[in-house]
Design a protein around this motif. Structure first.
Motif, PDB file in Angstrom:
ATOM      1  N   LYS A 133       0.836  -1.196   0.000  1.00 13.89           N
ATOM      2  CA  LYS A 133       0.000   0.000   0.000  1.00 13.89           C
ATOM      3  C   LYS A 133       0.870   1.244   0.000  1.00 13.89           C
ATOM      4  O   LYS A 133       0.512   2.267  -0.572  1.00 13.89           O
ATOM      5  N   PHE A 145      -6.588  -3.157 -15.644  1.00 18.12           N
ATOM      6  CA  PHE A 145      -7.582  -4.200 -15.394  1.00 18.12           C
ATOM      7  C   PHE A 145      -8.615  -4.159 -16.510  1.00 18.12           C
ATOM      8  O   PHE A 145      -8.884  -3.091 -17.074  1.00 18.12           O
TER       9      PHE A 145
ATOM     10  N   SER B 202      -3.017  -5.917  -9.248  1.00 16.77           N
ATOM     11  CA  SER B 202      -3.919  -5.759  -8.116  1.00 16.77           C
ATOM     12  C   SER B 202      -3.164  -5.849  -6.789  1.00 16.77           C
ATOM     13  O   SER B 202      -3.348  -5.016  -5.900  1.00 16.77           O
ATOM     14  N   LEU B 203      -2.291  -6.848  -6.675  1.00 19.49           N
ATOM     15  CA  LEU B 203      -1.552  -7.006  -5.421  1.00 19.49           C
ATOM     16  C   LEU B 203      -0.624  -5.816  -5.187  1.00 19.49           C
ATOM     17  O   LEU B 203      -0.439  -5.381  -4.055  1.00 19.49           O
ATOM     18  N   ALA B 204      -0.056  -5.278  -6.282  1.00 21.98           N
ATOM     19  CA  ALA B 204       0.871  -4.159  -6.133  1.00 21.98           C
ATOM     20  C   ALA B 204       0.161  -2.910  -5.638  1.00 21.98           C
ATOM     21  O   ALA B 204       0.807  -1.977  -5.173  1.00 21.98           O
ATOM     22  N   LEU B 205      -1.166  -2.873  -5.750  1.00 25.64           N
ATOM     23  CA  LEU B 205      -1.910  -1.727  -5.238  1.00 25.64           C
ATOM     24  C   LEU B 205      -2.265  -1.892  -3.769  1.00 25.64           C
ATOM     25  O   LEU B 205      -2.971  -1.068  -3.205  1.00 25.64           O
ATOM     26  N   GLY B 206      -1.824  -2.984  -3.178  1.00 24.58           N
ATOM     27  CA  GLY B 206      -2.129  -3.197  -1.773  1.00 24.58           C
ATOM     28  C   GLY B 206      -3.425  -3.940  -1.540  1.00 24.58           C
ATOM     29  O   GLY B 206      -3.958  -3.919  -0.444  1.00 24.58           O
ATOM     30  N   ALA B 207      -3.944  -4.601  -2.594  1.00 22.36           N
ATOM     31  CA  ALA B 207      -5.114  -5.452  -2.395  1.00 22.36           C
ATOM     32  C   ALA B 207      -4.650  -6.780  -1.807  1.00 22.36           C
ATOM     33  O   ALA B 207      -3.551  -7.242  -2.097  1.00 22.36           O
ATOM     34  N   THR B 208      -5.491  -7.378  -0.967  1.00 25.06           N
ATOM     35  CA  THR B 208      -5.135  -8.686  -0.424  1.00 25.06           C
ATOM     36  C   THR B 208      -5.369  -9.744  -1.493  1.00 25.06           C
ATOM     37  O   THR B 208      -5.987  -9.478  -2.522  1.00 25.06           O
TER      38      THR B 208
END
Ligand code: ATP
Ligand code: MG
Lengths: 307, 314
Positions: A133, A145, B202-208
């Motif tokens: 984050k 996406f 997605s993970l690089a944005l801090g999503a689990t």
């Protein structure tokens, strides 16, 4: 300048996610918390600048094969730091270990200490999700996406629970990525209908929408034409006012144009000549690396004689 | 994480390359009659295969329409079966029974199939023997004859330990087990087709990992998953043998309930009419085939519509 400075200080409250890491790894009390990132020094001789990352003897291996060996370097606050070197020397590996993207490769193992504002990001209590984050990443190939432009940007803030009016957040991120004017009338269109350069700037917008502290970029312009590249370089120089940026590039001119510091890595044979790994050869101010490098291998590489 | 399974792709690629090359050569080259004859023969062969498939389907539909048309009326849907008055008898309990069973099947296979596929693709460590064993089992289960599942349903679902009795729910569980491997295999295929760069982004944005699966991977894989569900449901509608074993009786006059004993389904009811010698019952069976085709058509159109809404292109 003063105007800029006050804005700086009032802008960001302490970065909550970063503080989480510090608390989690128990180093919070060791660092001087009276110094806020806004007040960090970013100019002047290297030894006076504030450090974002401190790497000490960092080695990364994939299932026993060492890819990066014994790298020690400091990455400075609100600087653009370039990683250059021949293919396979471990630039991407090193970059991905900075925000724990390497955790996705089950065989990858990081040794040594890797501190972020004094906190060990590989500490036992640190959640890699929290790390990512704060330390965002832009990839070599634009990877929007398969959703609308709006949803691409809104995804990060939504999942990480950033509060506020989503329309404003999206607009602000797109503006800062220099994309707003091009897409403001088609926010609901699928992102796959954009050009490659636009897609890459969308990925940058997506990344800054979650308000990270550091942006890692792995060859962000390698698939783009010179005009898109120039736009992204301008963008990096603007973003530098708020973020620390680490960029991997094969483009010497790019490194020379945008970066403050440059690290040169190279593939070295081990002493017994059985395996090869990447090592940090030289790390210094970009101006020094490109005009007066301390190592002959650096000079050979940037003048195009090897690699 | 998704691993790329090379063999099918390379085989397909090779086929495509060979096809492209041969057509290019046939355009440019005076490469002799042999080649041209070979091409003609190959094309004829392809057309023959397609013609056979279409003829089969068309013949069946035409037969059912001609044969069943005298009985096409609302009676067919609203009335129950009757051996005394075949000219007004209908399929009402069978239609309801089929809908109950299929509804139960869908409710079971979607969460179970997608769950298993997500586990196998995103979480399972392929180097562990138990995960490889699970994979192998699923592949093999897809080839087990349906009657075996019928026996399984009778032994474990109708009787103890589940002890549901001969009810639509038992039929639904049995058929769900039968088609689950198809759904799992299709859903895995669809999940694997989502590019890893989407997950990384997605993970690089801090999503689990869970957020990444739920909000990126599954929506992107949705059309492929739905294709699997369509195939599974189409097969489930037509199954009669395992249902006969778990207690779908062939002659039920009252409306079924999901957990109440005494139910029948379209294929079992058709089977019952078709084996009677009298002309009226043959007509009734043909009309039943039309109802079943209509039901399949309606469900598939809905699923295809749903799938097109989720269609993704990379
Ligand atoms: N996922 C992985 N599994 C195993 N080995 C890997 C993996 N990723 C990279 N490596 C190995 O690590 C070494 C460094 O690779 P890396 O991708 O970091 O190089 P790079 O400097 O980024 O090269 P390039 O400039 O071509 O992108 C290489 O020898 C590579 O084979
Ligand atoms: Mg790389």
């Amino acid at each position: 300048m003063t105007n800029n400075l006050t804005q700086e200080i009032t802008r960001t409250p302490p970065r909550s996610a970063g503080d989480d890491i510090k608390e989690a790894s128990g180093v919070y009390d060791q660092t001087d918390i009276s110094v806020r990132p806004e007040e960090f020094r970013q100019r002047g001789p290297a030894e006076h600048r504030e450090k974002t990352f401190e790497l000490r003897n960092v080695s990364v291996s994939y299932g026993g094969n060492r890819a990066v060996h014994d790298v020690s370097m400091d990455i400075f606050h609100k600087n653009i730091t370039a990683l250059i070197g021949p293919s396979g020397c471990g630039k991407s590996t090193l970059l991905r270990s900075l925000n724990r993207m390497n955790d996705l490769v089950p065989s990858a193992k990081v040794e040594g200490s890797l501190l972020y504002h004094g906190a060990d990001i590989y500490g036992p209590k640190v959640d890699p999700v929290q790390v990512r984050k704060v330390i965002g990443m832009v990839f070599q190939k634009p990877n929007p996406f398969p959703k609308s432009i709006y949803d691409n940007v809104a995804f990060g803030p939504r999942t990480t629970g950033i509060k506020g009016d989503m329309d404003d957040i999206v607009e602000e991120a797109l503006r800062r990525a220099g994309l707003w004017d091009e897409v403001k009338d088609r926010l609901d269109d699928n992102a796959y209908g954009m050009s490659g350069g636009q897609q890459q700037r969308l990925c940058i917008a997506r990344c800054i929408a979650v308000e990270p502290d550091v942006i890692l970029m792995d060859e962000p312009c390698s698939a783009l034409d010179p005009i898109s590249t120039a736009r992204i370089e301008d963008l990096m120089l603007e973003l530098k006012e708020r973020y620390s940026i680490v960029i991997v590039t094969h483009n010497m001119q790019q490194a020379a144009r945008v970066s403050d510091m440059t690290a040169f890595l190279m593939v070295e044979l081990t002493a017994d000549e059985k395996s090869r790994w990447g090592e940090l050869i030289e790390y210094d101010d970009t101006s020094k690396i490109f005009t007066n490098p301390g190592d002959s291998r650096t000079e050979d590489y940037i003048s195009g004689r090897v690699g | 994480m998704a691993t790329d399974e090379k063999p099918p792709r390379t085989a397909r690629t090779r086929l495509a390359v060979a096809g492209a090359r041969s057509s290019t050569e046939s355009v440019f080259g005076a490469r002799g009659r042999g080649d041209r004859l070979g091409n003609r023969f190959f094309l004829a062969f392809l057309l023959l295969g397609m013609a056979m498939a279409i003829t089969g389907l068309a013949a069946m539909i035409i037969w059912a329409i001609i044969e069943g048309s005298p009985r096409l009326s609302m009676d067919l849907i609203t009335n129950g079966p009757s051996t005394l008055a075949p000219e007004t008898a209908g399929y009402r309990p069978a239609i309801l029974g089929s809908i109950y069973v299929i509804g139960g099947v869908i409710a079971l296979i979607v969460p179970l199939g997608v769950g298993a596929a997500v586990y196998l693709e995103e979480f399972a460590d392929k180097t562990r023997w138990w995960n490889r064993l699970i994979e192998l089992n699923i592949q093999n289960l897809a080839g087990v004859p349906s009657i075996v599942f019928g026996i399984l349903g009778l032994a474990f679902i109708v009787r103890s330990p589940l002890s549901l009795g001969a009810v639509p729910a038992a039929g639904a569980v049995t058929i769900a087990l039968l088609v689950l491997p198809t759904v799992i295999i299709a859903a895995r295929e669809a999940i694997r087709a989502v590019p890893p760069s989407i997950r990384e982004g997605s993970l690089a944005l801090g999503a689990t990992q869970w957020q990444t699966i739920y909000r990126q991977v599954l929506p992107a894989a949705m059309s492929g998953i739905l294709t699997g569900v369509i195939l599974a449901v189409a097969r489930a509608i037509g199954e009669a043998a395992p249902l006969l074993l778990v207690g779908a009786v062939t002659f039920v006059t009252s409306d079924p309930s999901f957990f109440g004993p005494g139910f029948t389904t379209l294929p079992t009811q058709i089977f019952d009419w078709a084996r009677r010698p009298q002309e009226e019952f043959q007509v009734l069976a043909a009309a039943g085939v039309l109802i079943m085709l209509a039901l399949v058509l309606v469900m598939n159109s809905f699923a295809v519509w749903l799938r097109n809404r989720f269609e993704q292109k990379w």
